[in-house]
Design an enzyme around this catalytic site. Structure first.
Site, PDB file in Angstrom:
ATOM      1  N   PRO A 136       0.809  -1.231   0.000  1.00  0.00           N
ATOM      2  CA  PRO A 136       0.000   0.000   0.000  1.00  0.00           C
ATOM      3  C   PRO A 136       0.838   1.274   0.000  1.00  0.00           C
ATOM      4  O   PRO A 136       0.898   2.015   0.988  1.00  0.00           O
ATOM      5  CB  PRO A 136      -0.823  -0.137   1.290  1.00  0.00           C
ATOM      6  CG  PRO A 136       0.079  -0.913   2.207  1.00  0.00           C
ATOM      7  CD  PRO A 136       0.823  -1.884   1.321  1.00  0.00           C
ATOM      8  N   CYS A 137       1.460   1.570  -1.142  1.00  0.00           N
ATOM      9  CA  CYS A 137       2.353   2.720  -1.213  1.00  0.00           C
ATOM     10  C   CYS A 137       1.612   4.048  -1.068  1.00  0.00           C
ATOM     11  O   CYS A 137       2.248   5.093  -0.866  1.00  0.00           O
ATOM     12  CB  CYS A 137       3.172   2.694  -2.498  1.00  0.00           C
ATOM     13  SG  CYS A 137       2.204   2.503  -4.008  1.00  0.00           S
TER      14      CYS A 137
END
Length: 201
Positions: A136-137
């Site tokens: 989940p950048c």
């Protein structure tokens, strides 16, 4: 031959279609990437989902549940880590530990991977993340709470964060209580002082 076989799935969501791509070898499927919906990106209506693959089909269901707003932990067993440099992989693995509902600054993440002055390199590693959503950048932002960058566009980055319970202030910045190390109950080894402010962090 099976080790050269490429598969893909289209995952519809309220944000647009997400496409998961993998290759198969003798050890099973390896995820090559996940592409996010982008405004004006056409052509996906011509794609059709490829041959069945149980592990990938299950993962796509999980990704779909996540995009529907459910709290789902996505597995990383099948990610093809050879698509990343050693530094990028360390960044992505650190990014994965950020809990839902919280964010980290680029500078914080640089400190966590052992190089507090590498905020810009961390930003580049996240920008080139082949596995968004799974890693989940979108949970890393600038230290002032502004969004920074995101391959799927800033409106999608904000929408994903808001879906996870992150609140924004009047200036469109993440509220301070959502930063790791301030109010987070799950920071663990990530509970560290903010490093000096860098260009991205």
């Amino acid at each position: 031959m099976s080790h050269n076989r490429i598969g893909h799935r289209i995952i519809p969501s309220r944000f647009g279609d997400v496409v998961l791509v993998w290759r198969e070898d003798e050890l099973g499927p390896k995820i090559m990437g996940l592409s996010l919906p982008r405004p004006g990106l056409g052509g996906r209506e011509r794609l059709e989902s490829s041959h069945p693959q149980d592990a990938m089909d299950h993962l796509c269901v999980q990704i779909g549940r996540y995009l529907d707003g459910q709290a789902v932990e996505l597995p990383i067993d099948h990610l093809d880590s050879t698509r990343c440099s050693g530094f990028q992989w360390r960044v992505l693995m650190a990014e994965r530990t950020i809990p839902r509902g919280y964010v980290c600054s680029y500078g914080q993440l640089a400190a966590i991977v052992g190089n507090p002055k590498a905020a810009r390199a961390v930003g580049t590693a996240l920008a080139r993340n082949p596995f968004p959503i799974i890693i989940p950048c979108h949970r890393t932002v600038r230290s002032d709470g502004s969004l920074g960058g995101f391959g799927g566009g800033l409106p999608l980055k904000r929408a994903l964060l808001e879906m996870e319970g992150v609140a924004f202030g009047d200036r469109g910045r993440v509220r301070p209580e959502h930063f790791l190390g301030r109010e987070s109950p799950q920071t663990g080894s990530m509970r560290e002082q903010d490093p000096p402010r860098a260009s991205l962090g």
